[in-house]
Design a protein around this motif. Structure first.
Motif, PDB file in Angstrom:
ATOM      1  N   ALA A 124       0.821  -1.207   0.000  1.00  9.93           N
ATOM      2  CA  ALA A 124       0.000   0.000   0.000  1.00  9.93           C
ATOM      3  C   ALA A 124       0.857   1.259   0.000  1.00  9.93           C
ATOM      4  CB  ALA A 124      -0.921  -0.002   1.220  1.00  9.93           C
ATOM      5  N   PHE A 125       1.887   1.269   0.814  1.00  8.68           N
ATOM      6  CA  PHE A 125       2.733   2.455   0.926  1.00  8.68           C
ATOM      7  C   PHE A 125       3.483   2.717  -0.377  1.00  8.68           C
ATOM      8  CE2 PHE A 125       6.728   4.569   2.237  1.00  8.68           C
ATOM      9  CZ  PHE A 125       6.178   5.728   2.757  1.00  8.68           C
ATOM     10  N   ALA A 126       4.043   1.660  -0.969  1.00 10.25           N
ATOM     11  CA  ALA A 126       4.763   1.831  -2.225  1.00 10.25           C
ATOM     12  C   ALA A 126       3.842   2.366  -3.319  1.00 10.25           C
ATOM     13  CB  ALA A 126       5.383   0.501  -2.649  1.00 10.25           C
ATOM     14  N   LEU A 127       2.627   1.813  -3.404  1.00 11.11           N
ATOM     15  CA  LEU A 127       1.680   2.250  -4.416  1.00 11.11           C
ATOM     16  C   LEU A 127       1.217   3.686  -4.161  1.00 11.11           C
ATOM     17  CD1 LEU A 127       0.342   1.117  -6.943  1.00 11.11           C
ATOM     18  CD2 LEU A 127      -1.490   0.198  -5.496  1.00 11.11           C
ATOM     19  N   ALA A 128       0.983   4.012  -2.897  1.00  4.82           N
ATOM     20  CA  ALA A 128       0.540   5.370  -2.556  1.00  4.82           C
ATOM     21  C   ALA A 128       1.621   6.393  -2.893  1.00  4.82           C
ATOM     22  CB  ALA A 128       0.174   5.445  -1.081  1.00  4.82           C
ATOM     23  N   GLN A 129       2.892   6.048  -2.651  1.00  6.91           N
ATOM     24  CA  GLN A 129       3.988   6.956  -2.980  1.00  6.91           C
ATOM     25  C   GLN A 129       4.042   7.225  -4.479  1.00  6.91           C
ATOM     26  OE1 GLN A 129       6.681   8.266  -0.571  1.00  6.91           O
ATOM     27  NE2 GLN A 129       4.699   8.052   0.403  1.00  6.91           N
ATOM     28  N   TRP A 130       3.800   6.180  -5.271  1.00 10.44           N
ATOM     29  CA  TRP A 130       3.810   6.363  -6.722  1.00 10.44           C
ATOM     30  C   TRP A 130       2.679   7.292  -7.158  1.00 10.44           C
ATOM     31  CZ3 TRP A 130       0.126   4.522 -10.396  1.00 10.44           C
ATOM     32  CH2 TRP A 130       0.488   4.770 -11.730  1.00 10.44           C
ATOM     33  N   HIS A 131       1.497   7.091  -6.622  1.00 11.53           N
ATOM     34  CA  HIS A 131       0.369   7.946  -6.983  1.00 11.53           C
ATOM     35  C   HIS A 131       0.647   9.411  -6.615  1.00 11.53           C
ATOM     36  CE1 HIS A 131      -2.702   5.263  -8.538  1.00 11.53           C
ATOM     37  NE2 HIS A 131      -2.369   4.369  -7.613  1.00 11.53           N
ATOM     38  N   ALA A 132       1.238   9.624  -5.450  1.00 11.24           N
ATOM     39  CA  ALA A 132       1.489  10.989  -4.998  1.00 11.24           C
ATOM     40  C   ALA A 132       2.450  11.731  -5.922  1.00 11.24           C
ATOM     41  CB  ALA A 132       2.045  10.966  -3.577  1.00 11.24           C
ATOM     42  N   ALA A 133       3.355  10.991  -6.554  1.00 11.43           N
ATOM     43  CA  ALA A 133       4.383  11.616  -7.386  1.00 11.43           C
ATOM     44  C   ALA A 133       4.056  11.606  -8.872  1.00 11.43           C
ATOM     45  CB  ALA A 133       5.724  10.922  -7.160  1.00 11.43           C
ATOM     46  N   HIS A 134       2.957  10.967  -9.265  1.00  6.15           N
ATOM     47  CA  HIS A 134       2.650  10.824 -10.692  1.00  6.15           C
ATOM     48  C   HIS A 134       1.190  11.183 -10.969  1.00  6.15           C
ATOM     49  CE1 HIS A 134       6.266   8.404 -10.124  1.00  6.15           C
ATOM     50  NE2 HIS A 134       6.533   8.640 -11.390  1.00  6.15           N
ATOM     51  N   THR A 135       0.849  12.403 -10.655  1.00 10.04           N
ATOM     52  CA  THR A 135      -0.537  12.838 -10.821  1.00 10.04           C
ATOM     53  C   THR A 135      -0.850  13.327 -12.233  1.00 10.04           C
ATOM     54  OG1 THR A 135       0.078  15.038 -10.043  1.00 10.04           O
ATOM     55  CG2 THR A 135      -0.758  13.478  -8.393  1.00 10.04           C
ATOM     56  N   HIS A 136       0.202  13.578 -13.035  1.00 12.51           N
ATOM     57  CA  HIS A 136      -0.013  14.126 -14.372  1.00 12.51           C
ATOM     58  C   HIS A 136       0.708  13.284 -15.426  1.00 12.51           C
ATOM     59  CE1 HIS A 136      -1.395  17.479 -11.974  1.00 12.51           C
ATOM     60  NE2 HIS A 136      -1.888  18.048 -13.069  1.00 12.51           N
ATOM     61  N   SER A 233      16.616 -10.033  -2.084  1.00  9.15           N
ATOM     62  CA  SER A 233      16.059  -8.727  -2.438  1.00  9.15           C
ATOM     63  C   SER A 233      15.061  -8.276  -1.385  1.00  9.15           C
ATOM     64  CB  SER A 233      15.383  -8.781  -3.812  1.00  9.15           C
ATOM     65  OG  SER A 233      14.245  -9.619  -3.776  1.00  9.15           O
ATOM     66  N   GLN A 234      14.889  -6.963  -1.303  1.00  3.88           N
ATOM     67  CA  GLN A 234      13.974  -6.388  -0.324  1.00  3.88           C
ATOM     68  C   GLN A 234      13.297  -5.152  -0.899  1.00  3.88           C
ATOM     69  OE1 GLN A 234      15.656  -4.189   3.017  1.00  3.88           O
ATOM     70  NE2 GLN A 234      14.156  -5.085   4.398  1.00  3.88           N
ATOM     71  N   SER A 235      11.979  -5.135  -0.809  1.00  2.00           N
ATOM     72  CA  SER A 235      11.255  -3.912  -1.154  1.00  2.00           C
ATOM     73  C   SER A 235      11.650  -2.816  -0.177  1.00  2.00           C
ATOM     74  CB  SER A 235       9.750  -4.163  -1.077  1.00  2.00           C
ATOM     75  OG  SER A 235       9.044  -2.953  -1.249  1.00  2.00           O
ATOM     76  N   TRP A 236      11.916  -1.627  -0.707  1.00  2.00           N
ATOM     77  CA  TRP A 236      12.270  -0.480   0.145  1.00  2.00           C
ATOM     78  C   TRP A 236      11.523   0.735  -0.402  1.00  2.00           C
ATOM     79  CZ3 TRP A 236      14.118  -0.676   4.776  1.00  2.00           C
ATOM     80  CH2 TRP A 236      14.659   0.460   5.381  1.00  2.00           C
ATOM     81  N   PRO A 237      10.258   0.863  -0.031  1.00  2.00           N
ATOM     82  CA  PRO A 237       9.395   1.874  -0.659  1.00  2.00           C
ATOM     83  C   PRO A 237       9.564   3.265  -0.073  1.00  2.00           C
ATOM     84  CG  PRO A 237       8.136   0.611   0.921  1.00  2.00           C
ATOM     85  CD  PRO A 237       9.525   0.029   0.923  1.00  2.00           C
ATOM     86  N   PHE A 238      10.812   3.751  -0.052  1.00  2.00           N
ATOM     87  CA  PHE A 238      11.090   5.063   0.544  1.00  2.00           C
ATOM     88  C   PHE A 238      11.879   5.945  -0.426  1.00  2.00           C
ATOM     89  CE2 PHE A 238      11.046   1.871   3.982  1.00  2.00           C
ATOM     90  CZ  PHE A 238       9.887   2.265   4.628  1.00  2.00           C
TER      91      PHE A 238
END
Length: 305
Positions: A124-136, A233-238
């Motif tokens: 959820a956090f990784a996906l939310a970060q992407w949405h916040a940065a790619h609105t256009h 490997s490790q997801s690091w959604p930051f």
């Protein structure tokens, strides 16, 4: 070799990607009493006690969410992430902006919960970060629309679809012929904090090439290409990284530091490392990072804490 035990790489749910194309997936799931929703606000997730809070839709219907994202299913239960706008510095706290009186907020980096909750929260956090940065739309600049359960942003002007992206980064435990470990400190870190080297993979570059290039660039050390060994490997959604862990053997030991990237670096034997930890010369390492796991694997013991 056994896989490393990496907290942000554990999950116990099915992402159920086949459901994302259902026309009213999110709206329908928000009406189902059996659906469970986790709530994010900025870099924090709502918790109750020491666990991620998983709300029924009616429990959080009073909140003004900006986006809902489909995360998947587990044991017949569908899961959504609900994203609250991050409050500004002048925002007043109101009951309408809070999930409930017993709810706390936990930073994602510090999350230590069972696999199901952790897997859902990291996704959820990784996906939310992407949405916040790619609105256009990157092609025409028009505002995009969220579709496919939150897994696509569609441009209504030029018809293009845009998908979440993850940036691969290598992180590597470099040892020398005496099995000493190379540890370095970034300029922004405190005096006692050191870790293994890391860096982003460049376009057109293989992972092993990135390991060798980053090691040379940051500390001037050459590694034996045949010694480069993938570990985990490790997801690091930051905000949006996938950390790919390696270990490798150096063929040179003289250090030439990249000034804007590395403030200090040095070789540590296990005895030197243990002594530095004990006397506080080296600080403790974050429990959730793959860097810590690579160091523990070399050290042969848990760092504790």
């Amino acid at each position: 070799m056994p896989a490393l035990d990496l907290p942000f790489s554990r999950a116990a749910h099915d992402r159920a990607a086949h459901r994302r194309a259902e026309p009213r997936l999110v709206d329908d799931l928000r009406k189902e009493p059996g659906t469970r929703m986790l709530v994010l606000r900025g870099s924090q997730v709502a918790t109750v006690g020491q666990r991620v809070a998983l709300f029924a839709p009616d429990d959080v219907a009073h909140l003004a969410f900006s986006t809902h994202l489909f995360l998947g299913e587990a044991d017949g239960v569908a899961y959504l992430a609900a994203i609250l706008p991050e409050p500004g510095p002048e925002s007043e706290h109101t009951p309408e902006a809070d999930p409930g009186p017993d709810v706390d907020w936990a930073a994602m980096r510090a999350l230590d919960v069972p696999d199901l909750e952790q897997g859902l929260a990291v996704e959820a956090f990784a996906l939310a970060q992407w949405h916040a940065a790619h609105t256009h739309c990157p092609r025409c600049g028009a505002a995009t629309e969220v579709t496919k359960g939150g897994w696509v942003r569609h441009c209504p002007v030029d018809g293009s679809d845009h998908f979440p992206r993850t940036d691969p980064a290598v992180i590597m435990a470099i040892t020398d012929a005496d099995d000493r470990l190379l540890l370095a400190r970034g300029p922004e870190w405190g005096a006692g904090r050191r870790s293994v080297l890391a860096g982003f993979v460049e376009p057109g570059e293989g992972l092993e090439q990135a390991v060798a290039r980053e090691t040379m660039e940051e500390v001037g050390v050459t590694v034996d290409p045949a010694s480069i060994e993938y570990r985990d490997s490790q997801s690091w959604p930051f905000p949006a990284s996938l950390m790919l862990g390696f270990r490798a053997r150096a063929t040179t030991t003289r250090l030439v530091l990249q000034e804007d990237e590395i403030a200090e670096a040095g070789w540590f034997s296990r005895e030197q490392f243990a002594t530095a930890l004990a006397d506080g010369t080296l600080s403790s390492y974050g429990r959730n990072s793959i860097g810590r796991s690579l160091i523990e694997e070399w050290f042969g013991a848990s760092l504790g804490g």
